[in-house]
Design an enzyme around this catalytic site. Structure first.
Site, PDB file in Angstrom:
ATOM      1  N   CYS A  24      -3.764   5.631 -45.415  1.00 17.54           N
ATOM      2  CA  CYS A  24      -3.868   6.590 -44.267  1.00 17.54           C
ATOM      3  C   CYS A  24      -2.424   7.217 -43.914  1.00 17.54           C
ATOM      4  O   CYS A  24      -2.376   8.447 -43.610  1.00 17.54           O
ATOM      5  CB  CYS A  24      -4.390   6.148 -43.043  1.00 17.54           C
ATOM      6  SG  CYS A  24      -3.058   4.987 -42.186  1.00 17.54           S
ATOM      7  N   CYS A  29       0.732  -1.078  -0.186  1.00 15.69           N
ATOM      8  CA  CYS A  29       0.001   0.039  -0.002  1.00 15.69           C
ATOM      9  C   CYS A  29       0.831   1.200  -0.012  1.00 15.69           C
ATOM     10  O   CYS A  29       1.856   1.423   0.883  1.00 15.69           O
ATOM     11  CB  CYS A  29      -0.925  -0.108   1.134  1.00 15.69           C
ATOM     12  SG  CYS A  29      -1.998   1.526   1.437  1.00 15.69           S
TER      13      CYS A  29
END
Lengths: 440, 426
Positions: free
Chosen positions: A348, A135
């Site tokens: 493209c 944590c």
């Protein structure tokens, strides 16, 4: 139908998918519901000392139109009293004897505190304990969580306190907020861990608000780093999983690793398994879509395993680990070039501009009846693969292996046989011309 | 059935626009930009939507096309930008028109932060005849270069076909008027209700201005030349009433529309949406020869309009001054439509609208300009046979399909040519 069941350091579950210790596993009611949906196990949200939470505790990174490519949080461990959690753990385990119920814990760094919590957890009938050394916020400021995980000596010492009394398997959950993940893993194993799990969340600041100039999310005007999780962290998790799997001490220990960090689909899951994960933990994807995602996690994994002829999880576990290597061992004579399929190309020109502006200027615009056709000048292509990555059309650009005309050699081998080449540009130029390596 | 008098497509929500903008591949040397007659840098304005740079998006559009708001709505995008989109190969091109509208709506709602301002004054005076798309585009571009521009518009409102001729379904009047106001804010003086030849002479124009740009559009509808024609409504008038005075339009129960071009289709659409039960389009040729765009034809068929091909009106039938039907004959194509003898039939109707094109503009004759196929003849600089007089828009469109975006580009090109000429003259 492939058998998805696992036996992870003695913890059995009908499939490898466990809810990670996090908000989805905050209560007995949630875990009951998750098990009804088919989750194989759950790691209970970390129980431990009293906490108070804040509002605006989750931030998220949205990329383009896609929501929640990652989430970050400053939520603390369970804000429900330990005895409430213990009672619910007992009820869940009694109701679901075939599922894995692992309890995440984090207490003050004192042997008595850890001994007490271990005995309490074992008393519920839980299948295992996961030590939360990861944590990164709040608890770390109180000397717990990543404050432990980031210092291998603490990690080893506390693991030892737990392992010396625990009768059920002890999993040590590692923080990724460290330079070398292998060191705390060694420490945990040295301390007596039965298994490892990774990754916990990554230190992160999600965003800054362009109108208020506050951090996002703003907690009464303030913000700070929170734990980063979700699809965006998957590559980090895979790298750390692979680092442990290819470390001789860790792999030689035979201790399994529970993999997590960005698993959202069965495809992600399969990748973690191939890199050695023995069980899989999921949080963000469930927080985005709910517990129902377990259906396709299992179904997709099972169908893929069937299609590849794998009958059980052990058959795929770690199957790609022998492919994990380092740059110095890569074949410098391996050559691939990009090839554009003009039938599939939609023109493209993303490959063209990417190559021309930012890579190696080896795509030409060949005049055509319609629009110019981007075409790779193969003799100049270094095989960087950028065009392949930017091409939006499936199966349009492929990387084709081409003979380089050179015998296989690695950087390590050159360093051994001709060390000057690795140290001196003139020697390198001689080496290149001797081997016909031309860099345009 | 949707209302006839509101815009067909709702604006994109921010989220819809974001999703669509992110779908754009950001092609390099993009075919959509090449396909746009005004060469708007489409990938650039779309990427700016994706990054929430809405002002930048709008100014990207306006720097190529001052009538971006109208074009976003009325352009035949299937034939132009969207038709060229590389994603069309996957059957789902980017909805460029609607994204452009999204950006332009933002500009109208939030302003342009001074993007459009007149250039340093040159002291040159330019007259523009006609406040339609070509005229507004030319005037705006000239004003940005510092010229003093006066537009003389015959009608009461500026905007030309955008105001009077595009059905509300495609473009509400407010958009066209807001666009004209934007041009006014560049310092362009738009004088409406001014007719050349009546209120101001051709000689005045040439003596008082350094250059003249004609953007007069086309003339009135031609005559059908059949008995009872005075009972037939004019298509363009019908459309302009549907925009500006919808209460004056009483829907017929059974409506016939003569013609099969885009205007005819618009008339049929309005009639259907106003509540007419039966709307039929009558055309002397077949669907293969129709001049309407394919997508317009599909649209109107979906609206429930029926067609009577190979039919030629010969007489309007009325009783006590009220239309009851249209006498027609069958035709065959040789390839010209020829009436078939003995094929007469009657189509019952209580309302008949004609939309069979428009007459050539009369101003060419008034100013003694050379013509091409009856339209004003121009050279590559859009200059007419009289030096200093330029022309653009539908009044020169001797070949190719006339459209707003072509008119806007004419205005832009003429503005450049006029600028070069008047500045060279010193």
């Amino acid at each position: 139908m492939a058998d998805l069941s696992i036996n992870f350091a003695g913890i059995k579950s009908p499939n490898p998918f466990w809810l990670a210790s996090a908000p989805p596993s905050n209560s007995g009611a949630q875990i009951h519901r998750a098990f009804e949906h088919g989750w194989g196990g759950a790691v209970w949200k970390t129980i431990g000392p009293p906490v108070l939470n804040v509002s605006n505790r989750y931030g998220a990174w949205h990329y383009g139109a896609n929501k929640m490519l990652a989430i970050n949080n400053v939520e603390l461990i369970s804000d429900r009293p330990v005895d409430v959690n213990l009672r619910e753990i007992r009820e869940v385990k009694r109701a679901w004897p075939d599922r894995a119920v692992v309890v995440s814990a984090m207490v003050e760094s004192k042997p008595e505190a850890w001994h007490t919590i271990v005995r309490q957890i074992e008393d519920t009938g839980a299948d295992g304990i996961e030590l939360n050394y990861g944590c990164p916020h709040g608890m770390s400021e109180r000397g717990m969580g990543s404050a432990v995980g980031q210092v291998p000596e603490y990690c080893e010492r506390i693991t030892n306190w737990v392992a010396s009394v625990a009768k059920i398997p002890v999993i040590v959950k590692l923080t990724p907020n460290i330079t070398n993940i292998v060191l705390p893993a060694h420490a945990a194993l040295q301390g007596g861990a039965d298994a490892l799990s990774l990754i916990n969340t990554v230190n992160s600041i999600i965003a800054v608000d362009l109108d208020t100039f506050e951090l996002v999310p703003s907690i009464g005007g303030k913000g700070g780093h929170g734990g980063y999780a979700g699809p965006a962290v998957k590559p980090i998790a895979l790298a750390m999983l692979a680092a442990l799997g290819s470390d001789p001490t860790v792999s030689g220990s035979g201790k399994p690793i529970s993999g997590m960090g960005g698993i959202g689909t069965w495809r992600d899951a399969a990748e973690f398994l191939l890199l050695g994960a023995g069980s899989l933990q999921v949080c963000t994807a469930a927080m985005h879509y709910g517990f129902r995602i377990i259906e396709d996690l299992c179904d997709g994994l099972s169908n893929w395993m069937d299609s590849k002829g794998f009958t059980d999880i052990d058959a795929i576990r770690g199957k790609s680990l022998h492919r994990v290597s380092a740059f110095q061992n890569f074949d410098l004579s391996f050559r691939a070039v990009a090839r554009i399929n003009p039938e599939r190309c939609i023109k493209c020109n993303l490959c063209y501009v990417a190559c021309n502006d930012t890579a190696h200027q080896c795509i030409d615009q060949i005049p055509n009846s319609d629009r110019p056709q981007p075409t790779v000048r193969e003799q100049d292509c270094v095989g960087c693969r950028l065009c392949y990555n930017v091409c939006p059309v499936e199966n349009c650009i492929e990387m084709v292996q081409e003979p380089s005309g050179r015998t296989s050699v690695t950087w390590a081998e050159i360093g051994q046989s001709e060390p000057a080449v690795t140290e001196d540009w003139e020697a390198m130029q001689r080496y290149r011309s001797a081997h016909g390596i031309e860099i345009h | 059935m949707t209302n006839a008098l509101t815009e067909q497509f709702p604006p994109l929500t921010t989220h819809e626009a974001l999703v669509e903008a992110n779908r754009c591949l950001y092609c390099y040397d993009a075919p959509c930009t090449q396909a746009c007659p005004t060469h708007i840098d489409i990938p650039r304005f779309i990427k700016k939507i994706a990054t929430a740079n809405m002002l930048g998006s709008a100014t990207t559009i306006l720097s190529s096309n001052l009538l971006g708001a109208t074009c976003a709505r009325v352009c035949p995008v299937q034939e132009l930008c969207e038709g060229a989109c590389v994603l069309g190969s996957e059957h789902k091109p980017i909805t460029i028109g609607r994204l452009q509208r999204h950006a332009m709506d933002h500009a109208f709602n939030h302003g342009l932060n001074g993007f459009l301002k007149p250039g340093p004054a040159t002291g040159k005076r330019i007259a523009v005849i006609g406040a339609g798309p070509a005229g507004l585009s030319c005037a705006g571009e000239l004003a940005r270069r510092g010229h003093h521009v006066t537009i003389f518009e015959k009608r009461e409102l500026a905007g030309g076909l955008s105001t009077y001729g595009i059905i509300v379904l495609r473009e509400p009047v407010e958009i066209a008027l807001a666009e004209a106001d934007m041009i006014r804010q560049l310092g362009v003086d738009i004088q409406t209700g001014v007719d050349i030849g009546r209120d101001i002479t051709a000689a005045d124009l040439q003596s008082q201005f350094d250059a003249v740009f004609l953007s007069v559009g086309l003339g009135a509808s031609p005559s059908l030349g059949i008995p009872g024609e005075d009972h037939v409504l004019d298509g363009l008038d019908y459309i302009s009433r549907s925009k500006l005075d919808p209460a004056s339009l009483l829907p017929g129960r059974s409506v016939l529309v003569i013609g099969a071009g885009n205007t005819a289709i618009d008339c049929a659409t309005v009639a259907k949406r106003l509540g007419s039960q039966q709307v039929t389009m009558i055309y002397r040729r077949t669907e293969r020869e129709m001049t309407a765009y394919d997508h317009e034809y599909s649209f109107v068929k979906n609206e429930g309009v029926s067609f009577e091909f190979l039919a030629q009106p010969v007489r309007v039938i009325s009783e006590n001054g009220v239309v009851t039907g249209l006498a027609c004959v069958r035709t065959r194509l040789t390839p010209h439509p020829e009436p078939i003898e003995g094929s007469a039939f009657i189509l019952p109707a209580d309302q008949i609208i004609k939309a069979i094109g428009q007459n050539r503009p009369s101003i060419a004759v008034l100013l003694g300009l050379a013509t091409e196929r009856g339209l004003i003849g121009v050279n590559a600089d859009l200059e007419t046979s009289t030096p200093g007089i330029y022309a653009g828009g539908d009044c020169i469109r001797a070949k190719g399909a006339a459209s707003t975006v072509m008119a806007v580009q004419d205005g832009k090109l003429a503005a450049t040519a006029i600028h070069n000429k008047v500045m060279a003259n010193g």
